[in-house]
Write an enzyme that holds these catalytic residues in place. Structure first.
Site, PDB file in Angstrom:
ATOM      1  N   THR A  30       0.677  -1.210   0.112  1.00 20.43           N
ATOM      2  CA  THR A  30       0.077  -0.088  -0.136  1.00 20.43           C
ATOM      3  C   THR A  30       1.003   1.205  -0.109  1.00 20.43           C
ATOM      4  O   THR A  30       0.630   2.241  -0.639  1.00 20.43           O
ATOM      5  CB  THR A  30      -1.097   0.112   1.192  1.00 20.43           C
ATOM      6  OG1 THR A  30      -1.501  -1.302   1.504  1.00 20.43           O
ATOM      7  CG2 THR A  30      -2.192   0.851   0.957  1.00 20.43           C
ATOM      8  N   GLY A  83       1.548   2.017   5.732  1.00 21.73           N
ATOM      9  CA  GLY A  83       0.390   0.947   5.827  1.00 21.73           C
ATOM     10  C   GLY A  83       0.195   0.101   6.984  1.00 21.73           C
ATOM     11  O   GLY A  83       0.777   0.592   8.184  1.00 21.73           O
ATOM     12  N   ALA A  84      -0.554  -0.695   7.147  1.00 24.73           N
ATOM     13  CA  ALA A  84      -0.546  -1.631   8.162  1.00 24.73           C
ATOM     14  C   ALA A  84      -1.091  -3.072   8.248  1.00 24.73           C
ATOM     15  O   ALA A  84      -1.770  -3.143   7.146  1.00 24.73           O
ATOM     16  CB  ALA A  84      -1.699  -0.781   9.431  1.00 24.73           C
ATOM     17  N   LYS A  95       1.995  -3.606  12.923  1.00 29.39           N
ATOM     18  CA  LYS A  95       2.682  -3.513  11.596  1.00 29.39           C
ATOM     19  C   LYS A  95       3.923  -4.409  11.643  1.00 29.39           C
ATOM     20  O   LYS A  95       4.230  -4.875  12.737  1.00 29.39           O
ATOM     21  CB  LYS A  95       3.188  -1.864  11.507  1.00 29.39           C
ATOM     22  CG  LYS A  95       1.936  -0.971  11.408  1.00 29.39           C
ATOM     23  CD  LYS A  95       2.646   0.406  11.258  1.00 29.39           C
ATOM     24  CE  LYS A  95       3.830   0.821  10.225  1.00 29.39           C
ATOM     25  NZ  LYS A  95       3.615   0.146   8.700  1.00 29.39           N
ATOM     26  N   GLU A 104       9.933   1.931  10.642  1.00 28.06           N
ATOM     27  CA  GLU A 104       8.595   2.642  10.551  1.00 28.06           C
ATOM     28  C   GLU A 104       8.059   3.357  11.885  1.00 28.06           C
ATOM     29  O   GLU A 104       7.553   4.529  11.796  1.00 28.06           O
ATOM     30  CB  GLU A 104       7.638   1.500  10.172  1.00 28.06           C
ATOM     31  CG  GLU A 104       7.752   1.136   8.645  1.00 28.06           C
ATOM     32  CD  GLU A 104       6.795  -0.254   8.764  1.00 28.06           C
ATOM     33  OE1 GLU A 104       6.650  -0.487   7.336  1.00 28.06           O
ATOM     34  OE2 GLU A 104       6.467  -1.008   9.564  1.00 28.06           O
ATOM     35  N   LYS A 122      -7.794  -5.151   6.586  1.00 32.12           N
ATOM     36  CA  LYS A 122      -7.098  -5.028   7.541  1.00 32.12           C
ATOM     37  C   LYS A 122      -7.771  -4.498   8.924  1.00 32.12           C
ATOM     38  O   LYS A 122      -7.381  -4.339  10.213  1.00 32.12           O
ATOM     39  CB  LYS A 122      -5.973  -3.859   7.264  1.00 32.12           C
ATOM     40  CG  LYS A 122      -5.260  -3.906   6.011  1.00 32.12           C
ATOM     41  CD  LYS A 122      -4.532  -5.356   6.278  1.00 32.12           C
ATOM     42  CE  LYS A 122      -3.532  -5.207   4.870  1.00 32.12           C
ATOM     43  NZ  LYS A 122      -2.690  -4.240   4.550  1.00 32.12           N
TER      44      LYS A 122
END
Ligand code: 5RP
Length: 225
Positions: A30, A83-84, A95, A104, A122
């Site tokens: 993502t 993202g996650a 994450k 991150e 998610k």
């Protein structure tokens, strides 16, 4: 989840980017969609500098001529986008599926605003379906595996091939800790993990995200913190 959903979330995050911003740039598919779109805007004249959260994302940025900086040169960022693997209704995150959780978290913490982009798959009520990545010093692998297993997780050393442990960009190993969807108090688990000698960082991001932009097949939805 479809690439369209990821691209829609990435495009909505790009709307938050203003000329001159210092950006944190995430890792994963993502985040890669976001980098692609950002690269197109930079080619059209947008001026930004970015701190990438992985060597992978740094390469993608360089390929797209997105100017990069470091936290040494630019210790305060305006906006980080990443993202996650999971997010809950309180915007707690898991994450580290891509193995970049340490950088991150450092980059997200250096940013005034941390925006998460994720497809709808998610979203969970309770974190833990996705195994929680815990980045560790290699010599602590066995005692930490035993300790965390004692808390009810199935603990697996992440490997790139049989017998070959994954090595993070910062030179550590990762334990994937499958608690099941039972992490009802992520902040408490985060505190317990951080207190273990040999744990460098864990993939619970609690109280950090300003918003999660959720990509659906044909629209986005935003959860605010
Ligand atoms: C990498 C991450 C990623 O943000 C996370 O794994 C989500 O990746 P994707 O967007 O490919 O689903 O934490 O360490």
């Amino acid at each position: 989840m479809s690439d369209e959903a990821k691209t829609l979330a990435a495009a909505a995050a790009l709307d938050l980017v203003e000329d001159g911003m210092r950006l944190g740039i995430g890792t994963g598919s993502t985040a890669a969609a976001f980098i692609d779109l950002l690269g197109a805007r930079v080619a059209q004249g947008l001026t930004v500098t970015g701190v990438p959260t992985s060597e992978r994302s740094a390469r993608q940025c360089r390929d797209l001529s997105i100017p990069l900086t470091t936290l040494d040169e630019t210790p305060e960022l305006d906006l980080a986008v990443d993202g996650a693997d999971e997010f809950d209704p309180a915007l707690n995150l898991i994450k580290g599926g891509g193995g970049a959780l340490l950088r991150e978290k450092i980059v997200a913490a250096a940013a005034a605003r941390f925006v998460v982009i994720a497809d709808a798959g998610k979203q969970v009520d309770v974190l833990g379906r996705f195994p929680l990545p815990v980045e560790i010093v290699p010599m602590a692998m066995h005692p930490l595996s035993l300790r965390i297993a004692g808390w009810g997780a199935q603990v697996t050393l992440r490997q790139t091939a049989p017998g070959e442990p994954f090595v993070s960009d910062e030179g550590h190993h990762i334990l994937d800790c499958a608690f099941g969807p039972s992490i009802g108090n992520p902040a408490e688990l985060a505190r317990r993990l951080s207190a273990l000698p040999g744990v460098v960082e864990h993939g619970l991001f609690c109280g950090m995200a300003e918003r999660v932009i959720i990509g659906h097949a044909d629209r986005v939805e935003t959860l605010m913190g």
